[in-house]
Design a protein around this motif. Structure first.
Motif, PDB file in Angstrom:
ATOM      1  N   ASN A 311       0.800  -1.226   0.000  1.00 33.85           N
ATOM      2  CA  ASN A 311       0.000   0.000   0.000  1.00 33.85           C
ATOM      3  C   ASN A 311       0.833   1.276   0.000  1.00 33.85           C
ATOM      4  O   ASN A 311       0.305   2.371   0.207  1.00 33.85           O
ATOM      5  CB  ASN A 311      -0.976   0.037   1.194  1.00 33.85           C
ATOM      6  CG  ASN A 311      -1.969  -1.109   1.149  1.00 33.85           C
ATOM      7  OD1 ASN A 311      -2.401  -1.520   0.060  1.00 33.85           O
ATOM      8  ND2 ASN A 311      -2.330  -1.629   2.320  1.00 33.85           N
ATOM      9  N   ALA A 312       2.143   1.167  -0.215  1.00 30.03           N
ATOM     10  CA  ALA A 312       2.984   2.371  -0.249  1.00 30.03           C
ATOM     11  C   ALA A 312       3.207   2.818  -1.681  1.00 30.03           C
ATOM     12  O   ALA A 312       3.184   2.013  -2.609  1.00 30.03           O
ATOM     13  CB  ALA A 312       4.331   2.076   0.404  1.00 30.03           C
ATOM     14  N   PRO A 313       3.371   4.120  -1.904  1.00 25.58           N
ATOM     15  CA  PRO A 313       3.692   4.608  -3.256  1.00 25.58           C
ATOM     16  C   PRO A 313       5.084   4.120  -3.674  1.00 25.58           C
ATOM     17  O   PRO A 313       5.976   3.933  -2.843  1.00 25.58           O
ATOM     18  CB  PRO A 313       3.653   6.131  -3.098  1.00 25.58           C
ATOM     19  CG  PRO A 313       3.917   6.371  -1.646  1.00 25.58           C
ATOM     20  CD  PRO A 313       3.313   5.217  -0.907  1.00 25.58           C
ATOM     21  N   VAL A 314       5.254   3.919  -4.972  1.00 23.43           N
ATOM     22  CA  VAL A 314       6.524   3.412  -5.502  1.00 23.43           C
ATOM     23  C   VAL A 314       7.105   4.458  -6.434  1.00 23.43           C
ATOM     24  O   VAL A 314       6.373   5.020  -7.281  1.00 23.43           O
ATOM     25  CB  VAL A 314       6.310   2.086  -6.252  1.00 23.43           C
ATOM     26  CG1 VAL A 314       7.617   1.600  -6.863  1.00 23.43           C
ATOM     27  CG2 VAL A 314       5.731   1.035  -5.322  1.00 23.43           C
ATOM     28  N   PRO A 315       8.376   4.787  -6.328  1.00 26.98           N
ATOM     29  CA  PRO A 315       8.997   5.764  -7.239  1.00 26.98           C
ATOM     30  C   PRO A 315       8.854   5.329  -8.695  1.00 26.98           C
ATOM     31  O   PRO A 315       8.883   4.127  -9.004  1.00 26.98           O
ATOM     32  CB  PRO A 315      10.472   5.786  -6.810  1.00 26.98           C
ATOM     33  CG  PRO A 315      10.484   5.217  -5.445  1.00 26.98           C
ATOM     34  CD  PRO A 315       9.360   4.254  -5.346  1.00 26.98           C
ATOM     35  N   ARG A 316       8.698   6.307  -9.576  1.00 27.88           N
ATOM     36  CA  ARG A 316       8.627   5.998 -10.994  1.00 27.88           C
ATOM     37  C   ARG A 316      10.046   5.747 -11.515  1.00 27.88           C
ATOM     38  O   ARG A 316      10.978   6.491 -11.234  1.00 27.88           O
ATOM     39  CB  ARG A 316       8.003   7.166 -11.754  1.00 27.88           C
ATOM     40  CG  ARG A 316       7.791   6.880 -13.244  1.00 27.88           C
ATOM     41  CD  ARG A 316       7.178   8.097 -13.936  1.00 27.88           C
ATOM     42  NE  ARG A 316       8.076   9.242 -13.861  1.00 27.88           N
ATOM     43  CZ  ARG A 316       9.085   9.431 -14.721  1.00 27.88           C
ATOM     44  NH1 ARG A 316       9.308   8.566 -15.677  1.00 27.88           N
ATOM     45  NH2 ARG A 316       9.838  10.509 -14.603  1.00 27.88           N
ATOM     46  N   VAL A 317      10.182   4.665 -12.269  1.00 26.65           N
ATOM     47  CA  VAL A 317      11.513   4.295 -12.814  1.00 26.65           C
ATOM     48  C   VAL A 317      11.680   5.000 -14.150  1.00 26.65           C
ATOM     49  O   VAL A 317      10.929   4.727 -15.102  1.00 26.65           O
ATOM     50  CB  VAL A 317      11.630   2.773 -12.992  1.00 26.65           C
ATOM     51  CG1 VAL A 317      13.029   2.425 -13.521  1.00 26.65           C
ATOM     52  CG2 VAL A 317      11.363   2.062 -11.675  1.00 26.65           C
ATOM     53  N   PRO A 318      12.627   5.920 -14.263  1.00 30.08           N
ATOM     54  CA  PRO A 318      12.838   6.614 -15.554  1.00 30.08           C
ATOM     55  C   PRO A 318      13.173   5.620 -16.650  1.00 30.08           C
ATOM     56  O   PRO A 318      13.960   4.690 -16.447  1.00 30.08           O
ATOM     57  CB  PRO A 318      14.022   7.546 -15.261  1.00 30.08           C
ATOM     58  CG  PRO A 318      14.018   7.712 -13.771  1.00 30.08           C
ATOM     59  CD  PRO A 318      13.532   6.410 -13.208  1.00 30.08           C
ATOM     60  N   SER A 319      12.585   5.803 -17.796  1.00 30.60           N
ATOM     61  CA  SER A 319      12.798   4.874 -18.906  1.00 30.60           C
ATOM     62  C   SER A 319      14.235   4.920 -19.418  1.00 30.60           C
ATOM     63  O   SER A 319      14.729   3.963 -20.005  1.00 30.60           O
ATOM     64  CB  SER A 319      11.830   5.176 -20.043  1.00 30.60           C
ATOM     65  OG  SER A 319      12.009   6.522 -20.505  1.00 30.60           O
ATOM     66  N   ASP A 320      14.924   6.048 -19.195  1.00 26.98           N
ATOM     67  CA  ASP A 320      16.278   6.186 -19.715  1.00 26.98           C
ATOM     68  C   ASP A 320      17.352   5.833 -18.673  1.00 26.98           C
ATOM     69  O   ASP A 320      18.543   5.977 -18.923  1.00 26.98           O
ATOM     70  CB  ASP A 320      16.514   7.604 -20.225  1.00 26.98           C
ATOM     71  CG  ASP A 320      16.325   8.653 -19.125  1.00 26.98           C
ATOM     72  OD1 ASP A 320      15.759   8.288 -18.060  1.00 26.98           O
ATOM     73  OD2 ASP A 320      16.734   9.809 -19.339  1.00 26.98           O
ATOM     74  N   GLN A 321      16.942   5.370 -17.488  1.00 23.84           N
ATOM     75  CA  GLN A 321      17.924   5.063 -16.447  1.00 23.84           C
ATOM     76  C   GLN A 321      18.526   3.670 -16.673  1.00 23.84           C
ATOM     77  O   GLN A 321      17.796   2.687 -16.821  1.00 23.84           O
ATOM     78  CB  GLN A 321      17.296   5.133 -15.051  1.00 23.84           C
ATOM     79  CG  GLN A 321      18.303   4.870 -13.925  1.00 23.84           C
ATOM     80  CD  GLN A 321      17.753   5.221 -12.557  1.00 23.84           C
ATOM     81  OE1 GLN A 321      16.829   6.039 -12.450  1.00 23.84           O
ATOM     82  NE2 GLN A 321      18.307   4.625 -11.518  1.00 23.84           N
ATOM     83  N   ASN A 322      19.842   3.619 -16.706  1.00 23.05           N
ATOM     84  CA  ASN A 322      20.548   2.340 -16.829  1.00 23.05           C
ATOM     85  C   ASN A 322      20.627   1.700 -15.444  1.00 23.05           C
ATOM     86  O   ASN A 322      21.444   2.090 -14.614  1.00 23.05           O
ATOM     87  CB  ASN A 322      21.959   2.557 -17.412  1.00 23.05           C
ATOM     88  CG  ASN A 322      22.672   1.252 -17.705  1.00 23.05           C
ATOM     89  OD1 ASN A 322      22.458   0.252 -17.025  1.00 23.05           O
ATOM     90  ND2 ASN A 322      23.522   1.261 -18.727  1.00 23.05           N
ATOM     91  N   LEU A 323      19.772   0.728 -15.207  1.00 15.43           N
ATOM     92  CA  LEU A 323      19.669   0.143 -13.864  1.00 15.43           C
ATOM     93  C   LEU A 323      20.866  -0.729 -13.492  1.00 15.43           C
ATOM     94  O   LEU A 323      21.058  -1.045 -12.315  1.00 15.43           O
ATOM     95  CB  LEU A 323      18.376  -0.674 -13.765  1.00 15.43           C
ATOM     96  CG  LEU A 323      17.087   0.143 -13.918  1.00 15.43           C
ATOM     97  CD1 LEU A 323      15.879  -0.779 -13.930  1.00 15.43           C
ATOM     98  CD2 LEU A 323      16.967   1.166 -12.787  1.00 15.43           C
ATOM     99  N   ASP A 324      21.669  -1.124 -14.492  1.00 13.85           N
ATOM    100  CA  ASP A 324      22.880  -1.882 -14.185  1.00 13.85           C
ATOM    101  C   ASP A 324      23.959  -0.971 -13.603  1.00 13.85           C
ATOM    102  O   ASP A 324      24.648  -1.329 -12.633  1.00 13.85           O
ATOM    103  CB  ASP A 324      23.424  -2.572 -15.440  1.00 13.85           C
ATOM    104  CG  ASP A 324      22.590  -3.785 -15.825  1.00 13.85           C
ATOM    105  OD1 ASP A 324      21.706  -4.172 -15.030  1.00 13.85           O
ATOM    106  OD2 ASP A 324      22.814  -4.338 -16.921  1.00 13.85           O
ATOM    107  N   ASN A 325      24.108   0.224 -14.176  1.00 10.32           N
ATOM    108  CA  ASN A 325      25.141   1.150 -13.721  1.00 10.32           C
ATOM    109  C   ASN A 325      24.639   2.118 -12.659  1.00 10.32           C
ATOM    110  O   ASN A 325      25.422   2.652 -11.881  1.00 10.32           O
ATOM    111  CB  ASN A 325      25.692   1.944 -14.913  1.00 10.32           C
ATOM    112  CG  ASN A 325      26.366   1.047 -15.940  1.00 10.32           C
ATOM    113  OD1 ASN A 325      26.937   0.018 -15.578  1.00 10.32           O
ATOM    114  ND2 ASN A 325      26.296   1.430 -17.209  1.00 10.32           N
ATOM    115  N   ASN A 326      23.323   2.380 -12.643  1.00  4.51           N
ATOM    116  CA  ASN A 326      22.719   3.303 -11.681  1.00  4.51           C
ATOM    117  C   ASN A 326      21.528   2.602 -11.036  1.00  4.51           C
ATOM    118  O   ASN A 326      20.368   2.832 -11.412  1.00  4.51           O
ATOM    119  CB  ASN A 326      22.283   4.584 -12.401  1.00  4.51           C
ATOM    120  CG  ASN A 326      21.795   5.653 -11.443  1.00  4.51           C
ATOM    121  OD1 ASN A 326      21.974   5.534 -10.229  1.00  4.51           O
ATOM    122  ND2 ASN A 326      21.158   6.691 -11.979  1.00  4.51           N
TER     123      ASN A 326
END
Length: 667
Positions: A311-326
């Motif tokens: 039931n907690a809000p979740v941050p929006r994941v930017p489409s351009d964010q490299n999740l491996d490096n960041n």
């Protein structure tokens, strides 16, 4: 002489042997003048009589029986130590280097290896010095191999004068496939301006196993710096744990590359280019241990469902964010949400007042997820590598060519300083290995209850190292030292140097400023028996011995093949006994029938009655081990050993043959 002429003179069988040796060595073989003869000569070495020098024995009798210091030529001594063949866990030794100072060679050994003369010092100007050194070492290396257990290890210290020759001999004797390590240790921590080219600051230890598949390399003790990385900030009852344990694994599985939400900040944390190392069910359990409920949710990030706060809000994941490096998505806009606030409050309460869950968040909750690594689950030691990159050493590494700096192994000057402290200056011994180096080798390759042999004992560093390790770690290692001693020729090292250093290590005595000995150091528990290697042994020699000499031979030679792990016999010199001479660790007595007129007697009813009474008074029980010339009386309570036959047999020889050398080649 022209080599081709020499080959033409060889018999067909000799030529075939040379070709076979060359083919068996895969086309690479070390050849030197006299090698073939040396390989035959070593088989002619015969055991000798050893005599206990009572005034030079040190420590309680039970400790004397555990350790030996033998004064004599080491090849002959190793043959004499027949009962220890195949019983040694570790050979660690420092042979004389070919430096024109200490290495002696007796040319008569080429014909008779039993010749007792020490030989002359081989000078640097001697053009055959390398050949003489190899001719001396080859038979001794073969004998050392025979002394090792199937899983035994040998470590030979050497400098660059004979490094390459020794390496090839070790490859030939032990097999290249059994090489464990070439250790490069720092003998000097300050360069010397004694060379026009490169100043030598290192020496070497070549380590081989009799069978590498069976040998084991131990761990070195963890030091304070390694253990200091483990803390217990939450008073975890499991004990100290490492505060930056990585919860990811390097080989990513797609199903374990999801996000988890921090109960402290609400941020999303991904495993980067890696994957979570624990199952998702376990990760959810650890996250909920922070006081809040978690659910799986698809975040549209192209990854498996995330574990997020219910039931907690979740941050929006930017489409351009490299999740491996960041791999972090911050929750800047939802921090005031009541669910997130409640989760943060619960997590902070646990952080401040309770034991933390296995999965925690670094930087007081504000950082990346980490996992506890408990010290008690880490190997209690470190493996001996050049670089200590993985402090936990959870994956065993193979030893190869490596370097040990002086902080790890000590240096040569420390070895000399240690000897100065124990004996005082003026000993003139300049090739002393530091205790730290020898202790490290022993700790790695000798089990806690193992046997260490040093055929070139020198100043006795090996024995000192064994005694210190036994005291420091509660281990129960034993040692055998061999050092040439010939006082009549000015070489009294065995008595004046080796014996005295080990004796003072045990007693704690050190020279004071006025030259007197005072017990100023910590005494090390232990003891040793001092034995002198005498003449060649045969039946006539045994029968001509005095009683004390014969008792020494009986105690030394007796070995029960069915109890290979039993301790040595303990000699009993108590007054009031006529025949009782010793006992074993099973409470069985050993008796020598010796007549008053000075000869070996016989076992009959009269002598048996005396034996039975002496055993009763000494609290010993059958079987009674009886040595005598003849057996007239027999009893089920007696194990009879005929003199001289049984003594010669125990030493591995008889009047007509020498079984030590009748086994097949290459054993």
């Amino acid at each position: 002489m022209n080599p081709s002429v020499d080959l033409e003179k060889l018999e067909r069988d000799d030529l075939l042997n040379i070709v076979r040796d060359f083919l068996n060595s895969n086309g690479i073989a070390l050849q030197f003048s006299g090698k073939r003869m040396i390989q035959q000569i070593q088989k002619k070495v015969r055991p000798r009589v050893t005599r206990v020098v009572r005034e030079l024995c040190v420590g309680p009798e039970d400790q004397q029986a555990r350790n030996l210091l033998i004064e004599g030529e080491n090849l002959q001594a190793m043959v004499t130590l027949y009962k220890y063949r195949g019983q040694v866990d570790l050979i660690v030794t420092d042979p004389p280097y070919n430096t024109g100072q200490f290495f002696r060679y007796n040319d008569r050994w080429d014909e008779d290896p039993n010749d007792p003369d020490l030989g002359d010092i081989v000078s640097l100007e001697d053009g055959s010095r390398h050949t003489k050194w190899m001719k001396a070492m080859m038979p001794r290396l073969n004998m050392m191999k025979a002394m090792l257990k199937p899983n035994g290890v040998i470590a030979v210290c050497i400098d660059d004068n004979e490094l390459f020759h020794l390496g090839m001999m070790m490859d030939e004797v032990f097999g290249e496939q059994n090489r464990i390590a070439i250790i490069n240790w720092q003998k000097s921590y300050a360069p010397k301006n004694d060379s026009k080219h490169v100043s030598s600051a290192t020496e070497y230890v070549l380590v081989y196993a009799r069978d590498k598949e069976q040998a084991k390399t131990g761990l070195l003790s963890r030091d304070e710096a390694m253990n200091a990385k483990y803390k217990n900030p939450d008073q975890d009852p499991e004990g100290p744990w490492k505060t930056n344990g990585d919860p990811t694994v390097a080989t990513p599985a797609a199903k374990d590359r999801y996000a988890i939400q921090s109960p402290f900040t609400g941020a999303l944390h991904y495993p980067g280019a890696r994957a979570w190392s624990n199952p998702k069910k376990k990760m959810k359990e650890w996250l909920e241990a922070w006081g809040s409920s978690y659910v799986e949710r698809d975040l549209g990030d192209g990854r498996p469902k995330a574990l997020v706060l219910k039931n907690a809000p979740v941050p929006r994941v930017p489409s351009d964010q490299n999740l491996d490096n960041n791999p972090v998505v911050e929750a800047t806009e939802q921090l005031e949400d009541t669910v997130l606030a409640a989760a943060r409050q619960a997590a902070e309460a646990i952080r401040d007042h309770e034991v933390w869950p296995m999965l925690y968040f670094s930087s007081n909750g504000q950082g990346r997820p980490a996992i506890k690594r408990y010290l008690k689950h880490v190997k209690q030691g470190k493996i001996p590598l050049t670089y200590w990159a993985d402090e936990e050493y959870e994956d065993p590494e193979a030893l190869g060519v490596q370097s040990w700096d002086h902080e790890e192994s000590g240096h040569s000057q420390i070895g000399i300083n240690e000897l100065d402290t124990i004996l005082g200056k003026g000993h003139q011994f300049q090739t002393v290995k530091p205790l730290k180096l020898m202790k490290k080798i022993i700790q790695l390759w000798c089990p806690p209850n193992g046997l260490v042999l040093d055929p070139y004992a020198g100043s006795g560093t090996t024995a000192h190292a064994v005694l210190e390790l036994n005291y420091e770690t509660g281990s129960d290692r034993r040692f055998i030292l061999i050092e040439q001693g010939s006082p009549e020729q000015g070489d009294a090292y065995a008595r004046s140097l080796t014996h005295e250093r080990v004796r003072r290590a045990i007693t704690g005595q050190r020279p004071s400023s006025n030259g007197s000995l005072e017990a100023t150091a910590l005494p090390l528990p232990g003891g040793f028996e001092f034995r002198q290697l005498l003449n060649r042994i045969d039946a006539a020699a045994v029968l001509s011995m005095k009683k004390d000499e014969l008792v020494d031979v009986v105690i030394t030679s007796h070995w029960e093949s069915e109890r290979r792990n039993s301790s040595n016999l303990i000699r009993l010199d108590a007054e009031g006994y006529r025949y009782l001479i010793g006992k074993n660790d099973m409470g069985e007595g050993y008796f020598l029938i010796w007549e008053e007129h000075g000869a070996v007697g016989q076992l009959d009813m009269e002598t048996y009655a005396v034996i039975h009474e002496e055993a009763r008074r000494a609290g010993l029980h059958p079987p009674f081990h009886v040595y005598a010339r003849y057996e007239i009386f027999q009893s089920r309570s007696v194990r009879f050993y005929k003199i001289p036959d049984k003594i010669l047999s125990h030493l591995g020889l008889n009047e007509h043959s020498d079984p030590f050398h009748e086994e097949e080649e290459g054993v």
